[in-house]
Design a protein around this motif. Sequence first.
Motif, PDB file in Angstrom:
ATOM      1  N   GLU A   1      18.368  20.571  -5.624  1.00 40.69           N
ATOM      2  CA  GLU A   1      17.329  21.042  -4.717  1.00 40.69           C
ATOM      3  C   GLU A   1      16.831  22.412  -5.162  1.00 40.69           C
TER       4      GLU A   1
ATOM      5  N   ASP B   1      13.589  18.521  -3.215  1.00 39.29           N
ATOM      6  CA  ASP B   1      14.105  17.768  -4.357  1.00 39.29           C
ATOM      7  C   ASP B   1      12.941  17.092  -5.073  1.00 39.29           C
ATOM      8  N   ALA B   2      13.233  16.502  -6.227  1.00 38.67           N
ATOM      9  CA  ALA B   2      12.190  15.902  -7.054  1.00 38.67           C
ATOM     10  C   ALA B   2      11.474  14.765  -6.332  1.00 38.67           C
ATOM     11  N   ASN B   3      12.183  14.037  -5.471  1.00 39.12           N
ATOM     12  CA  ASN B   3      11.544  12.939  -4.742  1.00 39.12           C
ATOM     13  C   ASN B   3      10.509  13.451  -3.754  1.00 39.12           C
ATOM     14  N   ALA B   4      10.723  14.622  -3.202  1.00 36.00           N
ATOM     15  CA  ALA B   4       9.817  15.166  -2.184  1.00 36.00           C
ATOM     16  C   ALA B   4       8.582  15.826  -2.790  1.00 36.00           C
TER      17      ALA B   4
ATOM     18  N   GLY C   1       7.978  16.045  -6.503  1.00 31.20           N
ATOM     19  CA  GLY C   1       7.672  15.678  -7.876  1.00 31.20           C
ATOM     20  C   GLY C   1       8.221  16.705  -8.845  1.00 31.20           C
TER      21      GLY C   1
ATOM     22  N   THR D   1      18.879  15.562  -9.338  1.00 35.18           N
ATOM     23  CA  THR D   1      19.394  15.429  -7.975  1.00 35.18           C
ATOM     24  C   THR D   1      19.508  16.764  -7.247  1.00 35.18           C
TER      25      THR D   1
END
Length: 194
Positions: A61, A108-111, A113, A59
């Motif tokens: 950044e 972040d990981a969602n943006a 990977g 979670t």
Amino acid sequence: MKPLFKTLLLMFAGLSSTLAHAAVSAPVFSLTASSATIQVGDQFDIEVLVQDAFINDPTDELLGFGFNTQLSGMGALQFLGSTIDPLFDDVSADLSLDAAGFAFPGWDANAIGASFSLATLHFQALTAGDVLLAIGSDLADLNQGLIFFNQDNSAIDASLNLQVSAVPIPTAAWIFMSGLMALGAVSRRPKAVF
């Protein structure tokens, strides 16, 4: 009471094992050369990749990174500079580092990977021989490592062995040199006297 104690003990052992594993988890860095063969005089690139960047906190950044290069071995390379991945603004010169990037707001990981490129390093081969190229970060400098919003910086550490070969003499040059040697041998032959 005894079975409950065993259960609690097993739960504690499992929790401490999980925490110990989490404490030693770290992103993995790799270096990839743009060419399989490198000869003296060649210019080539090395891509710096990170895998599992968010392994300790999915979670969090990523705000930036910074590292330096080190070279050792019998061959010699000249560091020509770096190109920072477009995810980051290039702040290498501002921080006096070989490669450094900054992103605000962070990624972040969602943006982006969990695996992505940080930078491409540019080199020129100067002399033949084995070369060990390493990248590393000094975590005493807050501008080095992978820089996160919530967690401590993660150390950047990777190396790559390179073989720089001498430039082969072209076939035409060999033929020319052997012709010159033959002419030299003929001109030195003793002359027959009649």
